[in-house]
Design an enzyme around this catalytic site. Structure first.
Site, PDB file in Angstrom:
ATOM      1  N   ASN A 115      41.379  44.746  53.784  1.00 14.01           N
ATOM      2  CA  ASN A 115      42.815  44.488  53.634  1.00 14.01           C
ATOM      3  C   ASN A 115      43.548  45.605  52.892  1.00 14.01           C
ATOM      4  OD1 ASN A 115      41.817  44.020  51.100  1.00 14.01           O
ATOM      5  ND2 ASN A 115      42.057  41.799  51.167  1.00 14.01           N
ATOM      6  N   ARG A 252      45.015  43.082  39.925  1.00 16.56           N
ATOM      7  CA  ARG A 252      44.653  41.778  39.362  1.00 16.56           C
ATOM      8  C   ARG A 252      45.577  41.473  38.198  1.00 16.56           C
ATOM      9  NH1 ARG A 252      42.814  40.857  43.504  1.00 16.56           N
ATOM     10  NH2 ARG A 252      40.649  40.458  44.068  1.00 16.56           N
ATOM     11  N   GLN A 281      44.965  31.797  38.843  1.00 18.59           N
ATOM     12  CA  GLN A 281      45.509  31.510  40.169  1.00 18.59           C
ATOM     13  C   GLN A 281      44.939  30.203  40.679  1.00 18.59           C
ATOM     14  OE1 GLN A 281      46.326  36.036  41.789  1.00 18.59           O
ATOM     15  NE2 GLN A 281      45.130  34.678  43.027  1.00 18.59           N
ATOM     16  N   HIS A 300      49.895  35.368  45.742  1.00 20.88           N
ATOM     17  CA  HIS A 300      48.857  36.340  46.094  1.00 20.88           C
ATOM     18  C   HIS A 300      48.576  36.288  47.605  1.00 20.88           C
ATOM     19  CE1 HIS A 300      44.595  38.045  45.003  1.00 20.88           C
ATOM     20  NE2 HIS A 300      45.214  38.743  45.941  1.00 20.88           N
TER      21      HIS A 300
HETATM   22  P1  NAI Z   1      38.259  50.869  45.684  1.00 22.45           P
HETATM   23  O1  NAI Z   1      36.957  50.513  45.105  1.00 22.45           O
HETATM   24  O2  NAI Z   1      38.325  51.604  46.975  1.00 22.45           O
HETATM   25  O3  NAI Z   1      39.129  51.683  44.630  1.00 22.45           O
HETATM   26  C1  NAI Z   1      39.237  51.339  43.288  1.00 22.45           C
HETATM   27  C2  NAI Z   1      39.443  52.617  42.492  1.00 22.45           C
HETATM   28  O4  NAI Z   1      39.684  52.250  41.130  1.00 22.45           O
HETATM   29  C3  NAI Z   1      38.216  53.523  42.522  1.00 22.45           C
HETATM   30  O5  NAI Z   1      38.591  54.836  42.877  1.00 22.45           O
HETATM   31  C4  NAI Z   1      37.688  53.463  41.090  1.00 22.45           C
HETATM   32  O6  NAI Z   1      37.095  54.678  40.679  1.00 22.45           O
HETATM   33  C5  NAI Z   1      38.977  53.171  40.322  1.00 22.45           C
HETATM   34  N1  NAI Z   1      38.732  52.616  38.993  1.00 22.45           N
HETATM   35  C6  NAI Z   1      37.787  51.717  38.588  1.00 22.45           C
HETATM   36  N2  NAI Z   1      37.900  51.504  37.269  1.00 22.45           N
HETATM   37  C7  NAI Z   1      38.923  52.277  36.827  1.00 22.45           C
HETATM   38  C8  NAI Z   1      39.492  52.492  35.562  1.00 22.45           C
HETATM   39  N3  NAI Z   1      38.994  51.904  34.466  1.00 22.45           N
HETATM   40  N4  NAI Z   1      40.528  53.339  35.469  1.00 22.45           N
HETATM   41  C9  NAI Z   1      40.993  53.982  36.581  1.00 22.45           C
HETATM   42  N5  NAI Z   1      40.484  53.832  37.808  1.00 22.45           N
HETATM   43  C10 NAI Z   1      39.462  52.979  37.927  1.00 22.45           C
HETATM   44  O7  NAI Z   1      39.049  49.485  45.804  1.00 22.45           O
HETATM   45  P2  NAI Z   1      40.368  49.166  46.641  1.00 22.45           P
HETATM   46  O8  NAI Z   1      40.024  48.672  47.986  1.00 22.45           O
HETATM   47  O9  NAI Z   1      41.303  50.313  46.517  1.00 22.45           O
HETATM   48  O10 NAI Z   1      40.920  47.905  45.820  1.00 22.45           O
HETATM   49  C11 NAI Z   1      41.287  48.044  44.455  1.00 22.45           C
HETATM   50  C12 NAI Z   1      41.549  46.675  43.862  1.00 22.45           C
HETATM   51  O11 NAI Z   1      42.718  46.104  44.451  1.00 22.45           O
HETATM   52  C13 NAI Z   1      40.453  45.634  44.137  1.00 22.45           C
HETATM   53  O12 NAI Z   1      39.376  45.757  43.246  1.00 22.45           O
HETATM   54  C14 NAI Z   1      41.199  44.343  43.965  1.00 22.45           C
HETATM   55  O13 NAI Z   1      41.184  43.950  42.610  1.00 22.45           O
HETATM   56  C15 NAI Z   1      42.633  44.693  44.374  1.00 22.45           C
HETATM   57  N6  NAI Z   1      42.979  44.120  45.670  1.00 22.45           N
HETATM   58  C16 NAI Z   1      44.013  43.225  45.733  1.00 22.45           C
HETATM   59  C17 NAI Z   1      44.350  42.623  46.927  1.00 22.45           C
HETATM   60  C18 NAI Z   1      45.514  41.701  47.017  1.00 22.45           C
HETATM   61  O14 NAI Z   1      45.610  40.930  47.968  1.00 22.45           O
HETATM   62  N7  NAI Z   1      46.441  41.736  46.090  1.00 22.45           N
HETATM   63  C19 NAI Z   1      43.565  42.855  48.140  1.00 22.45           C
HETATM   64  C20 NAI Z   1      42.575  43.912  48.006  1.00 22.45           C
HETATM   65  C21 NAI Z   1      42.268  44.473  46.797  1.00 22.45           C
END
Ligand code: NAI
Length: 352
Positions: A115, A252, A281, A300
């Protein structure tokens, strides 16, 4: 095997009229025929309390979703003696106690990438909604008004503004790509630095977090919730942001301190906040973010468009097929495996 799924409720009528709502409890991710055809027991619910507690006791696989999170705590994991696999229908597995799952040798996987476009589009929409002062303008029309001065006095172009992206993974990079044609100045912060070639492709340059916060007119949060990002945006960091900045958080709810955000908006330090993620939530009726000034929050749903639901439902089926055959689950989907938090986006927070 017994597969237990906790999904958001849609109601019989809505679910029937909208078969594309695959992620709701009534439509069961479209898995019943497939699972029962293989002789498995499939138990689906929306209840996140007693019914879930009971079902988990004998479950082999648990399927949960971030949109209606069933918190899979250490206590629940300890009681679920048969549990081998926890799947997230979506992206973001922070509602599972990853450390407890690792200790019990349980595999945790999510449908990585399912997504990310859906969320990136939502981020761009919410940035524009805030900058163009859309919500008050829309309300003004519905209420029969025509107060251009009141609306335009808080309406801006985003061209030439500085945008900071915190967490430059799949979503963060897609946000950058979508914002590039708006001629904004793009920066990002991530503990993993992109290569020079990637930075050139996305048109975004690295900045340490504190520098990014104080120079950005717009900040988008796109990192996972981990012990390192829990309330990363506390009072100090929110007030260290540029005065009059907008903050968009589709990552989040717990990455932003609830009360500190309300203070920053009440004080006029931030010009606006948007996003679709809350803690807990569903958000209770009296959650302070529902009534704080200058927000454009939604429920959400950014990552659960109809297209996203089709992608994560088919991803869950792929994971189950692999699991039943004893084959490895898609590498990119793995969050916890072989007793450790294995996903590079999460492991940094658990290894330190
Ligand atoms: P991803 O794993 O591709 O990217 C996450 C990035 O955050 C990575 O590059 C990682 O190195 C970085 N990261 C981790 N800890 C960090 C920190 N302490 N400081 C800075 N950067 C940090 O994940 P993606 O697909 O981009 O998703 C990210 C987040 O978005 C998910 O974990 C989820 O919580 C949220 N999400 C929300 C959705 C919604 O419907 N609102 C749907 C999909 C994801």
């Amino acid at each position: 095997m017994k597969i237990v799924a906790v999904l958001y409720p849609a109601g019989e009528k809505t679910a029937k009229e909208n078969p594309g709502l695959l992620g709701c409890a009534e439509n069961e991710l479209g898995l019943r025929e497939f699972l029962e055809g293989k002789g498995h027991e499939y138990v689906v619910m929306s209840d996140k309390e007693k019914t879930l507690d009971d079902a988990l006791l004998t479950a082999d696989v648990a399927i949960t979703t971030p949109f209606w999170p069933a918190y899979i705590t250490k206590e629940r994991i300890e009681k679920a003696k048969n549990l081998k696999l926890i799947l997230t229908a979506g992206v973001g597995s922070d509602h599972v106690d990853l450390k407890a799952a690792a200790e019990k040798g349980i595999t945790v996987a999510e449908i990585t990438g399912s997504n990310v476009v859906s969320v990136a589009e939502h981020v761009v929409m919410q940035i524009l909604v805030l900058a163009r002062n859309f919500v008050p303008a829309y309300k003004n029309v519905v209420e029969g008004g025509w107060d251009i001065a009141a609306i335009a006095s808080r309406a801006h172009d985003i061209e030439d503004k500085t945008v900071g992206i915190v967490g430059f993974g799949r979503i963060g990079q897609r946000v950058a790509m979508r914002l590039k044609p708006f001629d904004v100045k793009l920066f990002y912060y991530d503990f993993r630095r992109a290569t020079g070639a990637e930075e050139a492709t996305f048109g975004a340059r690295y900045l340490p977090l504190e520098q990014l916060l104080c120079c950005s007119d717009i900040v988008s949060i796109n990192c996972p919730l981990t012990p390192k990002t829990d309330r990363l945006f506390n009072k100090e960091r929110l007030f260290a942001m540029k005065k009059g900045a907008y903050l968009v958080n589709t990552a989040r709810g717990r990455i932003v301190d609830t009360d500190a955000l309300v203070s920053a908006l009440n004080a006029g330090h931030l010009a606006g906040y948007a996003g679709d993620v809350w803690y807990p939530q569903p958000a209770p009726k009296d959650h302070p973010w529902r009534s704080m000034p200058n927000h454009a929050m939604t429920t959400h749903y950014s990552g659960t468009t109809l297209e996203a639901q089709a992608r994560y439902a088919s991803g869950i089926r792929m994971c189950l097929e692999a699991f039943f055959k004893g084959e490895p689950i898609e590498r990119d989907y793995i969050i916890v495996e072989n007793g450790r938090v294995a996903s590079p986006s999460y492991s940094y927070a658990y290894e330190a």
